[in-house]
Write a protein that holds these residues in place. Structure first.
Motif, PDB file in Angstrom:
ATOM      1  N   UNK A  13      53.391  41.427  84.174  1.00 19.14           N
ATOM      2  CA  UNK A  13      53.148  42.563  85.221  1.00 19.14           C
ATOM      3  C   UNK A  13      53.256  43.909  84.598  1.00 19.14           C
ATOM      4  N   UNK A  14      52.716  45.025  85.214  1.00 16.98           N
ATOM      5  CA  UNK A  14      52.691  46.371  84.688  1.00 16.98           C
ATOM      6  C   UNK A  14      54.321  46.452  84.504  1.00 16.98           C
ATOM      7  N   UNK A  15      55.104  46.210  85.128  1.00 22.30           N
ATOM      8  CA  UNK A  15      56.748  46.469  84.728  1.00 22.30           C
ATOM      9  C   UNK A  15      57.196  45.966  83.572  1.00 22.30           C
ATOM     10  N   UNK A  16      56.743  44.931  83.073  1.00 23.91           N
ATOM     11  CA  UNK A  16      56.869  44.562  81.606  1.00 23.91           C
ATOM     12  C   UNK A  16      56.211  44.560  80.540  1.00 23.91           C
ATOM     13  N   UNK A  17      55.816  45.948  80.015  1.00 28.06           N
ATOM     14  CA  UNK A  17      55.014  45.765  78.803  1.00 28.06           C
ATOM     15  C   UNK A  17      55.304  45.176  77.678  1.00 28.06           C
ATOM     16  N   UNK A  18      56.390  44.966  77.670  1.00 28.20           N
ATOM     17  CA  UNK A  18      57.129  44.102  76.324  1.00 28.20           C
ATOM     18  C   UNK A  18      56.503  42.731  76.233  1.00 28.20           C
ATOM     19  N   UNK A  19      56.543  42.216  77.612  1.00 21.07           N
ATOM     20  CA  UNK A  19      56.012  40.866  77.424  1.00 21.07           C
ATOM     21  C   UNK A  19      54.467  40.746  77.454  1.00 21.07           C
ATOM     22  N   UNK A  20      53.873  41.786  77.867  1.00 17.76           N
ATOM     23  CA  UNK A  20      52.336  41.843  77.899  1.00 17.76           C
ATOM     24  C   UNK A  20      52.093  42.069  76.109  1.00 17.76           C
ATOM     25  N   UNK A  21      52.716  42.923  75.531  1.00 13.08           N
ATOM     26  CA  UNK A  21      52.664  43.120  74.133  1.00 13.08           C
ATOM     27  C   UNK A  21      52.937  41.866  73.287  1.00 13.08           C
ATOM     28  N   UNK A  22      53.925  41.011  73.645  1.00 15.31           N
ATOM     29  CA  UNK A  22      54.339  39.885  73.002  1.00 15.31           C
ATOM     30  C   UNK A  22      53.062  38.707  72.977  1.00 15.31           C
ATOM     31  N   UNK A  23      52.633  38.868  74.542  1.00 16.21           N
ATOM     32  CA  UNK A  23      51.550  37.692  74.803  1.00 16.21           C
ATOM     33  C   UNK A  23      50.311  38.191  74.013  1.00 16.21           C
ATOM     34  N   UNK A  24      49.785  39.190  74.097  1.00 19.22           N
ATOM     35  CA  UNK A  24      48.665  39.698  73.315  1.00 19.22           C
ATOM     36  C   UNK A  24      48.831  39.388  71.851  1.00 19.22           C
ATOM     37  N   UNK A  25      50.134  39.699  71.360  1.00 18.13           N
ATOM     38  CA  UNK A  25      50.134  39.549  69.918  1.00 18.13           C
ATOM     39  C   UNK A  25      50.009  37.837  69.574  1.00 18.13           C
ATOM     40  N   UNK A  26      50.648  37.155  70.467  1.00 16.44           N
ATOM     41  CA  UNK A  26      50.556  35.806  70.308  1.00 16.44           C
ATOM     42  C   UNK A  26      49.129  35.299  70.292  1.00 16.44           C
ATOM     43  N   UNK A  27      48.312  35.804  71.222  1.00 13.83           N
ATOM     44  CA  UNK A  27      47.095  35.327  71.309  1.00 13.83           C
ATOM     45  C   UNK A  27      46.110  35.924  70.076  1.00 13.83           C
ATOM     46  N   UNK A  28      46.459  37.208  69.582  1.00 14.31           N
ATOM     47  CA  UNK A  28      45.769  37.457  68.349  1.00 14.31           C
ATOM     48  C   UNK A  28      46.171  36.763  67.113  1.00 14.31           C
ATOM     49  N   UNK A  29      47.414  36.429  66.974  1.00  4.80           N
ATOM     50  CA  UNK A  29      47.827  36.041  65.691  1.00  4.80           C
ATOM     51  C   UNK A  29      48.287  34.539  65.561  1.00  4.80           C
ATOM     52  N   UNK A  30      48.420  33.882  66.739  1.00  2.00           N
ATOM     53  CA  UNK A  30      48.906  32.561  66.789  1.00  2.00           C
ATOM     54  C   UNK A  30      47.894  31.692  67.313  1.00  2.00           C
ATOM     55  N   UNK A  31      47.429  31.985  68.521  1.00  2.00           N
ATOM     56  CA  UNK A  31      46.603  30.984  69.210  1.00  2.00           C
ATOM     57  C   UNK A  31      45.222  30.539  68.601  1.00  2.00           C
ATOM     58  N   UNK A  32      44.697  31.351  67.930  1.00  3.55           N
ATOM     59  CA  UNK A  32      43.216  31.197  67.325  1.00  3.55           C
ATOM     60  C   UNK A  32      43.534  30.003  66.164  1.00  3.55           C
ATOM     61  N   UNK A  33      44.734  29.651  65.485  1.00  5.22           N
ATOM     62  CA  UNK A  33      44.805  28.603  64.689  1.00  5.22           C
ATOM     63  C   UNK A  33      45.233  27.281  65.238  1.00  5.22           C
ATOM     64  N   UNK A  34      45.311  27.236  66.699  1.00  2.00           N
ATOM     65  CA  UNK A  34      45.532  26.045  67.174  1.00  2.00           C
ATOM     66  C   UNK A  34      44.202  25.382  67.611  1.00  2.00           C
TER      67      UNK A  34
END
Length: 245
Positions: A13-34
């Motif tokens: 949600x817009x109220x938790x930018x820290x979670x959004x940042x962690x998710x986008x970081x995960x999608x950028x750095x980890x998900x592509x190798x799966x």
């Protein structure tokens, strides 16, 4: 090393930018190798329709599409907060929508995956609410309403849900063991993966004389939670959120 990733209950949600940042970081750095990424519901805090023009939704769709176009397929099972996600958003995100209970072939082993709310059968009030909100005609009527009205309704439902949880015994909001056994027998599996309860754990037990396992994904309220499974290993991992670094 071959591996598949599972996440759930981010409640973006817009109220938790820290979670959004962690998710986008995960999608950028980890998900592509799966080998694949499975999202088992409640990625968003709420969803009122694929037509909501929110930047967060576009960011998430772009992250999924980049992942899938890079060779890691993304699969999605609806949660109790975002069960209105439809084909339009799925197409934008390049992800595949799966049925609420689905068996996948995970390195030669059949595994049942789901969001997990259907396992909480002791919570009769919630199960009634769930049945009603899954009526197709009711969803169609809801989507016909103006966006502002849908947002107001969603706010009201979230408020009532929070009040309802405060008055409930915490045990009835967890899974019912008999229902877990029933679903695993029905699917013919020895491993079940789900989220929803926000109680990450790896439960090993005996079912019909055979060793079986129930893997529960965690939420992302205080830390990220990722399940990583390979041909010969399974590990629940945590990810630190930005505000805690």
């Amino acid at each position: 090393m071959p591996h598949t990733l599972f996440i759930a209950d981010l409640h973006l949600s817009d109220g938790r930018p820290d979670i959004t940042h962690a998710f986008l970081e995960f999608m950028r750095d980890e998900a592509p190798g799966a080998d694949a990424l499975y999202v088992l519901g409640d990625l968003f805090e709420f969803w009122v329709g694929d037509d909501e023009p929110v930047e967060l939704n576009r960011q998430v769709a772009a992250a999924f599409r980049t992942c899938s176009e890079g060779g890691t397929p993304v699969y999605y099972i609806h949660g109790n907060r975002d069960f209105m996600i439809g084909r339009r958003f799925a197409a934008e995100a390049g992800m595949t929508l799966l049925p609420e209970h689905h068996v996948i072939d995970l390195y030669g082993e059949p595994v049942l995956i789901m969001h997990g709310d259907t396992l909480c059968t002791d919570d009769a009030g919630y199960q009634r609410y769930r049945r009603i909100t899954r009526w197709r005609w009711l969803q169609w009527l809801f989507l016909c309403l103006p966006l502002r009205k849908r947002l107001d309704i969603a706010d009201g439902i979230r408020g009532k849900s929070a009040q309802s949880k405060q008055g409930k015994n915490i045990t009835i909001m967890d899974v019912n063991r008999q229902e877990v056994a029933r679903q695993m027998r029905k699917a013919g599996v020895k491993r079940l993966i789900h989220g929803h309860t926000h109680r990450p754990a790896m439960h090993d037990f005996i079912l019909d004389g055979q060793p079986v396992q129930r893997l529960v994904l965690g939420d992302w309220y205080t830390q990220g939670s990722v399940l990583r499974i390979g041909p010969d290993h399974a590990e629940l991992q945590s990810r630190e959120l930005e505000e805690n670094r």
